[in-house]
Write a protein that holds these residues in place. Structure first.
Motif, PDB file in Angstrom:
ATOM      1  N   ALA A  14     -25.720  23.736  30.178  1.00  0.00           N
ATOM      2  CA  ALA A  14     -24.301  24.075  30.185  1.00  0.00           C
ATOM      3  C   ALA A  14     -23.612  23.413  28.993  1.00  0.00           C
ATOM      4  O   ALA A  14     -23.883  22.247  28.669  1.00  0.00           O
ATOM      5  CB  ALA A  14     -23.664  23.627  31.483  1.00  0.00           C
ATOM      6  N   GLY A  15     -22.750  24.188  28.341  1.00  0.00           N
ATOM      7  CA  GLY A  15     -22.065  23.711  27.158  1.00  0.00           C
ATOM      8  C   GLY A  15     -22.771  24.069  25.871  1.00  0.00           C
ATOM      9  O   GLY A  15     -22.194  23.909  24.782  1.00  0.00           O
ATOM     10  N   GLY A  16     -24.002  24.545  25.989  1.00  0.00           N
ATOM     11  CA  GLY A  16     -24.780  24.894  24.809  1.00  0.00           C
ATOM     12  C   GLY A  16     -24.474  26.282  24.290  1.00  0.00           C
ATOM     13  O   GLY A  16     -23.564  26.964  24.780  1.00  0.00           O
ATOM     14  N   SER A  17     -25.247  26.695  23.285  1.00  0.00           N
ATOM     15  CA  SER A  17     -25.025  27.973  22.613  1.00  0.00           C
ATOM     16  C   SER A  17     -26.326  28.737  22.477  1.00  0.00           C
ATOM     17  O   SER A  17     -27.414  28.139  22.397  1.00  0.00           O
ATOM     18  CB  SER A  17     -24.426  27.752  21.220  1.00  0.00           C
ATOM     19  OG  SER A  17     -23.176  27.108  21.280  1.00  0.00           O
ATOM     20  N   LEU A  18     -26.202  30.051  22.439  1.00  0.00           N
ATOM     21  CA  LEU A  18     -27.306  30.948  22.130  1.00  0.00           C
ATOM     22  C   LEU A  18     -26.758  32.115  21.327  1.00  0.00           C
ATOM     23  O   LEU A  18     -25.577  32.475  21.462  1.00  0.00           O
ATOM     24  CB  LEU A  18     -27.962  31.490  23.404  1.00  0.00           C
ATOM     25  CG  LEU A  18     -28.902  30.590  24.199  1.00  0.00           C
ATOM     26  CD1 LEU A  18     -29.313  31.278  25.497  1.00  0.00           C
ATOM     27  CD2 LEU A  18     -30.121  30.211  23.381  1.00  0.00           C
ATOM     28  N   ARG A  19     -27.631  32.704  20.528  1.00  0.00           N
ATOM     29  CA  ARG A  19     -27.262  33.897  19.778  1.00  0.00           C
ATOM     30  C   ARG A  19     -28.261  34.992  20.079  1.00  0.00           C
ATOM     31  O   ARG A  19     -29.458  34.821  19.816  1.00  0.00           O
ATOM     32  CB  ARG A  19     -27.243  33.609  18.280  1.00  0.00           C
ATOM     33  CG  ARG A  19     -26.682  34.750  17.442  1.00  0.00           C
ATOM     34  CD  ARG A  19     -26.978  34.536  15.978  1.00  0.00           C
ATOM     35  NE  ARG A  19     -26.188  35.398  15.113  1.00  0.00           N
ATOM     36  CZ  ARG A  19     -26.587  35.794  13.907  1.00  0.00           C
ATOM     37  NH1 ARG A  19     -27.757  35.405  13.449  1.00  0.00           N
ATOM     38  NH2 ARG A  19     -25.813  36.562  13.174  1.00  0.00           N
ATOM     39  N   LEU A  80     -24.627  38.734  19.561  1.00  0.00           N
ATOM     40  CA  LEU A  80     -23.703  38.138  20.520  1.00  0.00           C
ATOM     41  C   LEU A  80     -23.854  36.630  20.424  1.00  0.00           C
ATOM     42  O   LEU A  80     -24.883  36.071  20.824  1.00  0.00           O
ATOM     43  CB  LEU A  80     -23.974  38.599  21.951  1.00  0.00           C
ATOM     44  CG  LEU A  80     -22.951  38.133  22.984  1.00  0.00           C
ATOM     45  CD1 LEU A  80     -21.595  38.804  22.730  1.00  0.00           C
ATOM     46  CD2 LEU A  80     -23.423  38.426  24.402  1.00  0.00           C
ATOM     47  N   GLN A  81     -22.864  35.986  19.826  1.00  0.00           N
ATOM     48  CA  GLN A  81     -22.852  34.529  19.752  1.00  0.00           C
ATOM     49  C   GLN A  81     -22.199  34.007  21.010  1.00  0.00           C
ATOM     50  O   GLN A  81     -21.046  34.345  21.310  1.00  0.00           O
ATOM     51  CB  GLN A  81     -22.065  34.066  18.522  1.00  0.00           C
ATOM     52  CG  GLN A  81     -21.959  32.560  18.386  1.00  0.00           C
ATOM     53  CD  GLN A  81     -23.295  31.894  18.133  1.00  0.00           C
ATOM     54  OE1 GLN A  81     -24.097  32.379  17.341  1.00  0.00           O
ATOM     55  NE2 GLN A  81     -23.552  30.780  18.823  1.00  0.00           N
ATOM     56  N   MET A  82     -22.933  33.183  21.745  1.00  0.00           N
ATOM     57  CA  MET A  82     -22.443  32.685  23.029  1.00  0.00           C
ATOM     58  C   MET A  82     -22.324  31.169  22.945  1.00  0.00           C
ATOM     59  O   MET A  82     -23.330  30.469  22.759  1.00  0.00           O
ATOM     60  CB  MET A  82     -23.409  33.072  24.149  1.00  0.00           C
ATOM     61  CG  MET A  82     -23.650  34.571  24.248  1.00  0.00           C
ATOM     62  SD  MET A  82     -24.692  35.039  25.646  1.00  0.00           S
ATOM     63  CE  MET A  82     -26.238  34.279  25.176  1.00  0.00           C
ATOM     64  N   ASN A  83     -21.101  30.684  23.036  1.00  0.00           N
ATOM     65  CA  ASN A  83     -20.823  29.249  22.990  1.00  0.00           C
ATOM     66  C   ASN A  83     -20.275  28.770  24.331  1.00  0.00           C
ATOM     67  O   ASN A  83     -19.840  29.578  25.152  1.00  0.00           O
ATOM     68  CB  ASN A  83     -19.824  28.950  21.875  1.00  0.00           C
ATOM     69  CG  ASN A  83     -20.324  29.322  20.507  1.00  0.00           C
ATOM     70  OD1 ASN A  83     -21.537  29.284  20.230  1.00  0.00           O
ATOM     71  ND2 ASN A  83     -19.417  29.715  19.635  1.00  0.00           N
ATOM     72  N   SER A  84     -20.289  27.471  24.506  1.00  0.00           N
ATOM     73  CA  SER A  84     -19.756  26.864  25.737  1.00  0.00           C
ATOM     74  C   SER A  84     -20.305  27.568  26.979  1.00  0.00           C
ATOM     75  O   SER A  84     -19.558  27.932  27.901  1.00  0.00           O
ATOM     76  CB  SER A  84     -18.223  26.925  25.737  1.00  0.00           C
ATOM     77  OG  SER A  84     -17.694  26.265  24.605  1.00  0.00           O
ATOM     78  N   LEU A  85     -21.600  27.749  26.999  1.00  0.00           N
ATOM     79  CA  LEU A  85     -22.224  28.492  28.093  1.00  0.00           C
ATOM     80  C   LEU A  85     -22.071  27.779  29.426  1.00  0.00           C
ATOM     81  O   LEU A  85     -22.084  26.536  29.483  1.00  0.00           O
ATOM     82  CB  LEU A  85     -23.701  28.736  27.782  1.00  0.00           C
ATOM     83  CG  LEU A  85     -23.935  29.875  26.779  1.00  0.00           C
ATOM     84  CD1 LEU A  85     -25.317  29.771  26.156  1.00  0.00           C
ATOM     85  CD2 LEU A  85     -23.743  31.223  27.457  1.00  0.00           C
ATOM     86  N   LYS A  86     -21.938  28.582  30.468  1.00  0.00           N
ATOM     87  CA  LYS A  86     -21.765  28.087  31.829  1.00  0.00           C
ATOM     88  C   LYS A  86     -22.897  28.612  32.708  1.00  0.00           C
ATOM     89  O   LYS A  86     -23.472  29.660  32.408  1.00  0.00           O
ATOM     90  CB  LYS A  86     -20.432  28.574  32.399  1.00  0.00           C
ATOM     91  CG  LYS A  86     -19.209  28.215  31.568  1.00  0.00           C
ATOM     92  CD  LYS A  86     -17.957  28.848  32.152  1.00  0.00           C
ATOM     93  CE  LYS A  86     -16.726  28.527  31.319  1.00  0.00           C
ATOM     94  NZ  LYS A  86     -15.492  29.153  31.875  1.00  0.00           N
ATOM     95  N   PRO A  87     -23.200  27.929  33.786  1.00  0.00           N
ATOM     96  CA  PRO A  87     -24.252  28.429  34.694  1.00  0.00           C
ATOM     97  C   PRO A  87     -23.989  29.863  35.160  1.00  0.00           C
ATOM     98  O   PRO A  87     -24.940  30.635  35.349  1.00  0.00           O
ATOM     99  CB  PRO A  87     -24.209  27.437  35.853  1.00  0.00           C
ATOM    100  CG  PRO A  87     -23.742  26.163  35.231  1.00  0.00           C
ATOM    101  CD  PRO A  87     -22.730  26.599  34.191  1.00  0.00           C
ATOM    102  N   GLU A  88     -22.724  30.229  35.306  1.00  0.00           N
ATOM    103  CA  GLU A  88     -22.409  31.596  35.756  1.00  0.00           C
ATOM    104  C   GLU A  88     -22.661  32.655  34.693  1.00  0.00           C
ATOM    105  O   GLU A  88     -22.560  33.845  34.963  1.00  0.00           O
ATOM    106  CB  GLU A  88     -20.959  31.692  36.255  1.00  0.00           C
ATOM    107  CG  GLU A  88     -19.923  31.137  35.299  1.00  0.00           C
ATOM    108  CD  GLU A  88     -19.540  29.711  35.643  1.00  0.00           C
ATOM    109  OE1 GLU A  88     -20.441  28.880  35.945  1.00  0.00           O
ATOM    110  OE2 GLU A  88     -18.323  29.405  35.579  1.00  0.00           O
TER     111      GLU A  88
END
Length: 121
Positions: A14-19, A80-88
């Motif tokens: 959680a809080g990490g990033s993926l692209r 799709l840059q995904m930042n501040s990822l959450k468990p949901e």
């Protein structure tokens, strides 16, 4: 024939990033909208982000301010840059493109195979 190949999913805290990336290949004349959808277990597939050929974007309320959709027209690729990822945010993510093909001359939706994103708490 057109194929969409996705990459970039994985496990992140959680809080990490993926692209995520999704590249289209085949008999492509042009591409209109490029979308990212996601589907969590037991839930319906939902639209996460859309990018029109005009540059207009749409984001689901749940990802606004955290996800960014972009495209490279020369590579027929959407990101799709995904930042501040959450468990949901945990789900299988699918790309979809509205593609005008050259052979046959037609407009149709094409889907990627899906890539899993898992966000741990």
């Amino acid at each position: 024939q057109v194929q969409l190949v996705e990459s970039g999913g994985g496990l992140v805290q959680a809080g990490g990033s993926l692209r995520l990336s999704c590249a289209a290949s085949g008999s492509i004349f042009s591409i209109d909208a490029m979308d990212w959808y996601r589907q969590a277990p037991g839930k319906q597939r939902e639209l996460v982000a859309r990018l029109f050929s005009t540059g207009t974007t749409y984001y689901a309320d749940s990802v606004k301010g955290r996800f960014t959709i972009s495209r490279d027209n020369a590579k027929n690729t959407v990101y799709l840059q995904m930042n501040s990822l959450k468990p949901e945010d945990t789900a299988s993510y699918y790309c979809k493109m509205e593609i005008h093909t050259t052979t046959p001359r037609a407009l149709a939706d094409y889907w990627g195979q899906g890539t899993q994103v898992t966000v741990s708490s």
